[in-house]
Design a protein around this motif. Structure first.
Motif, PDB file in Angstrom:
ATOM      1  N   TYR A   5      10.711  63.767  50.489  1.00 57.68           N
ATOM      2  CA  TYR A   5      10.841  65.208  50.872  1.00 57.68           C
ATOM      3  C   TYR A   5      11.722  65.334  52.199  1.00 57.68           C
ATOM      4  CZ  TYR A   5       7.677  66.470  47.089  1.00 57.68           C
ATOM      5  OH  TYR A   5       7.184  66.518  45.940  1.00 57.68           O
ATOM      6  N   VAL A   6      11.350  64.691  53.197  1.00 56.77           N
ATOM      7  CA  VAL A   6      11.870  64.651  54.387  1.00 56.77           C
ATOM      8  C   VAL A   6      13.501  64.312  54.455  1.00 56.77           C
ATOM      9  CG1 VAL A   6      12.394  63.587  56.768  1.00 56.77           C
ATOM     10  CG2 VAL A   6       9.820  64.451  55.984  1.00 56.77           C
ATOM     11  N   PHE A   7      13.616  63.088  53.530  1.00 56.24           N
ATOM     12  CA  PHE A   7      15.026  62.649  53.314  1.00 56.24           C
ATOM     13  C   PHE A   7      16.019  63.635  52.651  1.00 56.24           C
ATOM     14  CE2 PHE A   7      17.945  60.247  50.671  1.00 56.24           C
ATOM     15  CZ  PHE A   7      18.927  59.622  51.652  1.00 56.24           C
ATOM     16  N   ILE A   8      15.377  64.210  51.666  1.00 59.00           N
ATOM     17  CA  ILE A   8      16.038  65.273  50.734  1.00 59.00           C
ATOM     18  C   ILE A   8      16.501  66.560  51.867  1.00 59.00           C
ATOM     19  CG2 ILE A   8      15.932  66.927  49.150  1.00 59.00           C
ATOM     20  CD1 ILE A   8      14.173  65.134  47.444  1.00 59.00           C
ATOM     21  N   CYS A   9      15.431  66.612  52.799  1.00 54.34           N
ATOM     22  CA  CYS A   9      15.879  67.986  53.649  1.00 54.34           C
ATOM     23  C   CYS A   9      16.780  67.783  54.500  1.00 54.34           C
ATOM     24  CB  CYS A   9      14.460  68.401  54.349  1.00 54.34           C
ATOM     25  SG  CYS A   9      13.243  69.192  53.147  1.00 54.34           S
ATOM     26  N   TRP A  10      16.893  66.291  55.094  1.00 50.59           N
ATOM     27  CA  TRP A  10      17.920  66.233  56.155  1.00 50.59           C
ATOM     28  C   TRP A  10      19.417  66.092  55.310  1.00 50.59           C
ATOM     29  CZ3 TRP A  10      18.030  66.371  60.974  1.00 50.59           C
ATOM     30  CH2 TRP A  10      16.971  66.341  61.599  1.00 50.59           C
ATOM     31  N   SER A  11      19.194  65.456  53.942  1.00 49.80           N
ATOM     32  CA  SER A  11      20.636  65.271  53.192  1.00 49.80           C
ATOM     33  C   SER A  11      21.109  66.669  52.928  1.00 49.80           C
ATOM     34  CB  SER A  11      20.260  64.759  51.976  1.00 49.80           C
ATOM     35  OG  SER A  11      19.639  63.148  52.058  1.00 49.80           O
ATOM     36  N   GLY A  12      20.191  67.863  52.499  1.00 50.96           N
ATOM     37  CA  GLY A  12      20.707  69.028  52.289  1.00 50.96           C
ATOM     38  C   GLY A  12      21.304  69.568  53.584  1.00 50.96           C
ATOM     39  N   LEU A  13      20.395  69.413  54.791  1.00 52.46           N
ATOM     40  CA  LEU A  13      21.091  70.004  55.744  1.00 52.46           C
ATOM     41  C   LEU A  13      22.280  69.439  56.263  1.00 52.46           C
ATOM     42  CD1 LEU A  13      20.511  71.544  58.440  1.00 52.46           C
ATOM     43  CD2 LEU A  13      19.456  69.876  59.486  1.00 52.46           C
ATOM     44  N   TYR A  14      22.478  68.060  56.305  1.00 50.67           N
ATOM     45  CA  TYR A  14      23.831  67.432  56.552  1.00 50.67           C
ATOM     46  C   TYR A  14      24.862  67.930  55.531  1.00 50.67           C
ATOM     47  CZ  TYR A  14      27.464  63.832  56.662  1.00 50.67           C
ATOM     48  OH  TYR A  14      28.514  63.204  57.047  1.00 50.67           O
ATOM     49  N   ILE A  15      24.718  68.082  54.112  1.00 49.14           N
ATOM     50  CA  ILE A  15      25.518  68.516  53.435  1.00 49.14           C
ATOM     51  C   ILE A  15      25.865  69.863  53.697  1.00 49.14           C
ATOM     52  CG2 ILE A  15      26.042  68.993  50.939  1.00 49.14           C
ATOM     53  CD1 ILE A  15      24.360  66.557  50.347  1.00 49.14           C
ATOM     54  N   GLY A  16      24.991  70.767  53.926  1.00 48.62           N
ATOM     55  CA  GLY A  16      25.241  72.035  54.203  1.00 48.62           C
ATOM     56  C   GLY A  16      26.182  72.337  55.220  1.00 48.62           C
ATOM     57  N   ILE A  17      25.888  71.477  56.470  1.00 53.32           N
ATOM     58  CA  ILE A  17      26.775  71.440  57.645  1.00 53.32           C
ATOM     59  C   ILE A  17      28.196  71.111  57.305  1.00 53.32           C
ATOM     60  CG2 ILE A  17      27.296  70.586  59.982  1.00 53.32           C
ATOM     61  CD1 ILE A  17      23.986  70.582  60.308  1.00 53.32           C
ATOM     62  N   LYS A  18      28.174  69.977  56.895  1.00 55.57           N
ATOM     63  CA  LYS A  18      29.600  69.509  56.370  1.00 55.57           C
ATOM     64  C   LYS A  18      30.201  70.467  55.415  1.00 55.57           C
ATOM     65  CE  LYS A  18      31.195  66.027  57.302  1.00 55.57           C
ATOM     66  NZ  LYS A  18      32.033  65.712  58.340  1.00 55.57           N
ATOM     67  N   TYR A  19      29.733  71.152  54.667  1.00 52.53           N
ATOM     68  CA  TYR A  19      30.299  72.165  53.656  1.00 52.53           C
ATOM     69  C   TYR A  19      30.712  73.389  54.435  1.00 52.53           C
ATOM     70  CZ  TYR A  19      30.766  75.406  49.918  1.00 52.53           C
ATOM     71  OH  TYR A  19      31.612  76.495  48.804  1.00 52.53           O
ATOM     72  N   TYR A  20      29.897  73.618  55.471  1.00 53.68           N
ATOM     73  CA  TYR A  20      30.406  74.997  56.329  1.00 53.68           C
ATOM     74  C   TYR A  20      31.614  74.615  57.009  1.00 53.68           C
ATOM     75  CZ  TYR A  20      29.962  78.079  60.235  1.00 53.68           C
ATOM     76  OH  TYR A  20      30.419  79.348  60.934  1.00 53.68           O
ATOM     77  N   GLN A  21      31.686  73.463  57.714  1.00 51.06           N
ATOM     78  CA  GLN A  21      32.799  73.028  58.395  1.00 51.06           C
ATOM     79  C   GLN A  21      34.014  72.985  57.606  1.00 51.06           C
ATOM     80  OE1 GLN A  21      31.361  69.022  59.887  1.00 51.06           O
ATOM     81  NE2 GLN A  21      30.542  70.035  62.103  1.00 51.06           N
ATOM     82  N   LEU A  22      33.932  72.345  56.450  1.00 51.79           N
ATOM     83  CA  LEU A  22      35.147  72.423  55.471  1.00 51.79           C
ATOM     84  C   LEU A  22      35.434  73.722  55.238  1.00 51.79           C
ATOM     85  CD1 LEU A  22      37.007  70.924  53.649  1.00 51.79           C
ATOM     86  CD2 LEU A  22      35.038  70.982  51.983  1.00 51.79           C
ATOM     87  N   LEU A  23      34.479  74.876  55.099  1.00 53.35           N
ATOM     88  CA  LEU A  23      34.846  76.177  54.853  1.00 53.35           C
ATOM     89  C   LEU A  23      35.499  76.851  56.092  1.00 53.35           C
ATOM     90  CD1 LEU A  23      31.861  77.926  52.650  1.00 53.35           C
ATOM     91  CD2 LEU A  23      33.994  76.989  51.986  1.00 53.35           C
ATOM     92  N   GLN A  24      35.121  76.504  57.183  1.00 54.73           N
ATOM     93  CA  GLN A  24      35.668  76.860  58.347  1.00 54.73           C
ATOM     94  C   GLN A  24      37.064  76.452  58.557  1.00 54.73           C
ATOM     95  OE1 GLN A  24      33.681  79.802  58.942  1.00 54.73           O
ATOM     96  NE2 GLN A  24      34.053  79.362  61.182  1.00 54.73           N
TER      97      GLN A  24
END
Length: 267
Positions: free
Chosen positions: A38-57
């Motif tokens: 669960y911890v790994f999935i949460c960290w992965s989701g957070l990382y993917i979310g940040i990268k996606y936000y940076q790409l959108l920006q």
């Protein structure tokens, strides 16, 4: 990955805190696997979310830059549409002066034309200048036209002190004055009169450019759309001010056309 993380975490924990501990079953090595997953999935989701936000920006910034470049290119295109008839008529007038051996007036006209063209080419179309500077550049244009029309062209100025400090787009008045000369002065044997006024009214710069020619000829819509000059002026103002400007055509009294431009007062 969660399984590997759980096994590694358990081995390190036993080695550091329970060096004599011996697991009683194989399952002890996998204790906490679900939590680690669960911890790994949460960290992965957070990382993917940040990268996606940076790409959108980044994509948003690229879109904004592209729009800004397109905006700048359009303004420059509108700004540099200098009427070739103006150059033709001016050069023709200078040629006539030379044939009449009026070299002094011809030289003065060439100098004014050179100054005006240098100003139009070197001045940034995206830059706003004071109305005082705008009127100085307009005077160069009018002096060139006076070589053609001499006493047939009269110019009257009424500029408020506060209005002279207001910022306006460079050469915003020249196409309108050029239209006035074309339609109100050139066709008439007696010539015509131009009146330019500017005052600050309720926080807005209000400029009026008026001639005493035939006016709207009973067809306001047709006259409003006539010529590249007025349409270019509208487009430039729309690009720079959005819905914060107004440009109106009205009848002057007793005759003629009055163009009223209202802009936000800026200094």
């Amino acid at each position: 990955l969660g399984l590997v993380w759980a096994v590694g975490k358990n081995l390190i924990y036993w080695k550091l805190y329970k060096p004599d501990y011996v697991p009683d079953s194989l399952m002890s090595y996998f204790h906490g696997t679900m939590t680690s997953t669960y911890v790994f999935i949460c960290w992965s989701g957070l990382y993917i979310g940040i990268k996606y936000y940076q790409l959108l920006q980044e994509q948003r910034q690229q879109t904004l830059r592209a729009n800004a470049l397109a905006h700048e290119a359009q303004l420059k295109m509108l700004r540099y549409q200098l009427n070739p008839h103006f150059l033709f008529n001016t050069l023709n007038a200078i040629s006539t002066l030379i044939l009449d051996r009026d070299n002094e007036t011809a030289n003065r006209a060439v100098t004014r034309l050179s100054d005006f063209l240098r100003y139009t080419l070197h001045n940034d179309p995206l830059k706003k200048i004071s109305l005082e500077q705008e009127l100085k550049s307009l005077s160069l244009y009018l002096e060139i036209e006076k070589v053609r029309f001499q006493e047939r062209l009269e110019v009257e100025l009424d500029i408020g002190k506060k209005a002279s400090k207001a910022l306006v787009p460079s050469l915003i008045t020249q196409p309108i004055i050029e239209n006035a000369i074309k339609y109100a002065v050139a066709p008439r044997e007696e010539g015509g009169r131009l009146r330019i006024s500017a005052h600050v009214i309720q926080g807005r710069l209000v400029m009026e450019l008026e001639d005493d020619g035939p006016g709207l000829d009973g067809n306001e819509r047709a006259r409003e759309g006539r010529g590249v000059g007025l349409s270019n002026t509208r487009e430039r103002l729309a690009q720079m001010y959005g819905d914060q400007y107004s440009l109106e055509l009205t009848r002057a009294q007793p005759s003629g056309l009055r163009v009223i431009i209202a802009l936000p007062y800026e200094t």
